[in-house]
Design a protein around this motif. Sequence first.
Motif, PDB file in Angstrom:
ATOM      1  N   VAL A 226      82.304 -31.743 -37.069  1.00  0.00           N
ATOM      2  CA  VAL A 226      82.033 -31.407 -38.427  1.00  0.00           C
ATOM      3  C   VAL A 226      82.465 -32.250 -39.482  1.00  0.00           C
ATOM      4  CG1 VAL A 226      82.102 -28.842 -37.986  1.00  0.00           C
ATOM      5  CG2 VAL A 226      84.080 -29.933 -38.661  1.00  0.00           C
ATOM      6  N   HIS A 227      82.806 -33.295 -39.278  1.00  0.00           N
ATOM      7  CA  HIS A 227      83.181 -34.052 -40.115  1.00  0.00           C
ATOM      8  C   HIS A 227      82.026 -35.489 -40.394  1.00  0.00           C
ATOM      9  CE1 HIS A 227      87.131 -32.776 -39.516  1.00  0.00           C
ATOM     10  NE2 HIS A 227      87.704 -33.390 -40.530  1.00  0.00           N
ATOM     11  N   GLU A 228      82.102 -36.119 -41.435  1.00  0.00           N
ATOM     12  CA  GLU A 228      81.152 -37.208 -41.648  1.00  0.00           C
ATOM     13  C   GLU A 228      81.674 -38.389 -41.231  1.00  0.00           C
ATOM     14  OE1 GLU A 228      77.851 -36.930 -42.762  1.00  0.00           O
ATOM     15  OE2 GLU A 228      77.957 -34.730 -42.205  1.00  0.00           O
ATOM     16  N   TYR A 229      81.141 -39.331 -40.712  1.00  0.00           N
ATOM     17  CA  TYR A 229      81.494 -40.729 -40.495  1.00  0.00           C
ATOM     18  C   TYR A 229      80.594 -41.992 -40.838  1.00  0.00           C
ATOM     19  CZ  TYR A 229      84.444 -37.977 -37.347  1.00  0.00           C
ATOM     20  OH  TYR A 229      85.191 -36.968 -36.863  1.00  0.00           O
ATOM     21  N   PRO A 230      80.923 -43.011 -40.996  1.00  0.00           N
ATOM     22  CA  PRO A 230      80.156 -43.905 -41.439  1.00  0.00           C
ATOM     23  C   PRO A 230      78.946 -44.236 -40.913  1.00  0.00           C
ATOM     24  CG  PRO A 230      82.316 -44.833 -41.730  1.00  0.00           C
ATOM     25  CD  PRO A 230      82.294 -43.484 -41.006  1.00  0.00           C
ATOM     26  N   ASP A 231      77.752 -44.402 -41.766  1.00  0.00           N
ATOM     27  CA  ASP A 231      76.476 -44.725 -40.983  1.00  0.00           C
ATOM     28  C   ASP A 231      76.565 -45.749 -40.096  1.00  0.00           C
ATOM     29  OD1 ASP A 231      75.639 -42.312 -42.167  1.00  0.00           O
ATOM     30  OD2 ASP A 231      74.251 -43.550 -43.752  1.00  0.00           O
TER      31      ASP A 231
ATOM     32  N   ARG B  98      76.441 -25.572 -45.456  1.00  0.00           N
ATOM     33  CA  ARG B  98      77.645 -25.424 -44.811  1.00  0.00           C
ATOM     34  C   ARG B  98      78.518 -26.498 -44.712  1.00  0.00           C
ATOM     35  NH1 ARG B  98      75.406 -22.983 -39.152  1.00  0.00           N
ATOM     36  NH2 ARG B  98      75.033 -20.863 -39.919  1.00  0.00           N
ATOM     37  N   ASN B  99      78.052 -27.740 -44.805  1.00  0.00           N
ATOM     38  CA  ASN B  99      78.627 -29.164 -44.815  1.00  0.00           C
ATOM     39  C   ASN B  99      78.074 -30.054 -46.155  1.00  0.00           C
ATOM     40  OD1 ASN B  99      80.151 -31.389 -44.748  1.00  0.00           O
ATOM     41  ND2 ASN B  99      79.633 -31.845 -42.526  1.00  0.00           N
ATOM     42  N   PRO B 100      78.796 -29.665 -47.342  1.00  0.00           N
ATOM     43  CA  PRO B 100      78.154 -30.602 -48.409  1.00  0.00           C
ATOM     44  C   PRO B 100      78.029 -32.087 -48.382  1.00  0.00           C
ATOM     45  CG  PRO B 100      80.017 -28.892 -49.393  1.00  0.00           C
ATOM     46  CD  PRO B 100      79.726 -28.829 -47.766  1.00  0.00           C
ATOM     47  N   GLY B 101      78.818 -32.684 -47.553  1.00  0.00           N
ATOM     48  CA  GLY B 101      78.669 -34.148 -47.345  1.00  0.00           C
ATOM     49  C   GLY B 101      77.454 -34.560 -46.377  1.00  0.00           C
TER      50      GLY B 101
END
Length: 180
Positions: free
Chosen positions: A39-44, A109-112
Motif C-alpha cells: 500500500v505504499h508508493e515507490y519511485p517510478d 483509497r490511496n491518494p498518492g
Amino acid sequence: MHGIIFLELKKYVGAKWGAPAWSTLLADAGLGSRSYLPVHEYPDDEAELLIGTVAKTTGQTFPTLLEDFGEFIVPDLLQVYRSLIHANWRTLDLIENTERMIHRIVRLRNPGARPPQLVTERRNPSQVAIHYRSTRRMCGIAKGMARGVAKHYGERVAIHEPQCMHTGAPECVIELRLAN
C-alpha cells in the motif's frame, strides 16, 4: 508506483526464474535488499530500473517484458478487485469499466496512487479502444493485461496500437477486438 506492482514483479520474477532471482535482480539493479509494501508508493524509476534489468538479463525487449508481466498479474488483480467487478462482465466490459470502477477506487483509497488514466471508447459489441495516458509510458502492461483478462474469460483479443507515446504521440491508443 504502487507497491502492489513491485510485489507482483517479485512474484513474476520468482515464477519465471526461481525465488533467488529476485535478490539477484535487486543486487544487479543496485537496490541492495530493498523491500516493498503493497500500500505504499515507490519511485517510478525503481520500477523502470528493475524491469529494464530483467529485460537486459533475459535478453527480452522492454515492451515484450511489459506485456508478459501485464498478462501475468491479471489473476491476482482480479482477485484483489473482485468486489468491483460485475459478475456478468466479460473481457471488453471489464476493460471498458476499469477507470470508473477500479482506478477511481484505487485513487480514493490511496491518494498518492497514480494508475494510468484510461479513457475507453466502446466502438461496437466486439471492439473497444483505450486511450492510455501515463507519464510512465508503460502501455505494454495494459496490452498484456488485456490479454490476461481475455484469457480469464476464455476469450481472445486482437490488439492494434495505431498510436503510441513511444513514437511521439501524446497518448497511446490501444484497440482491442474480440478474436473468438
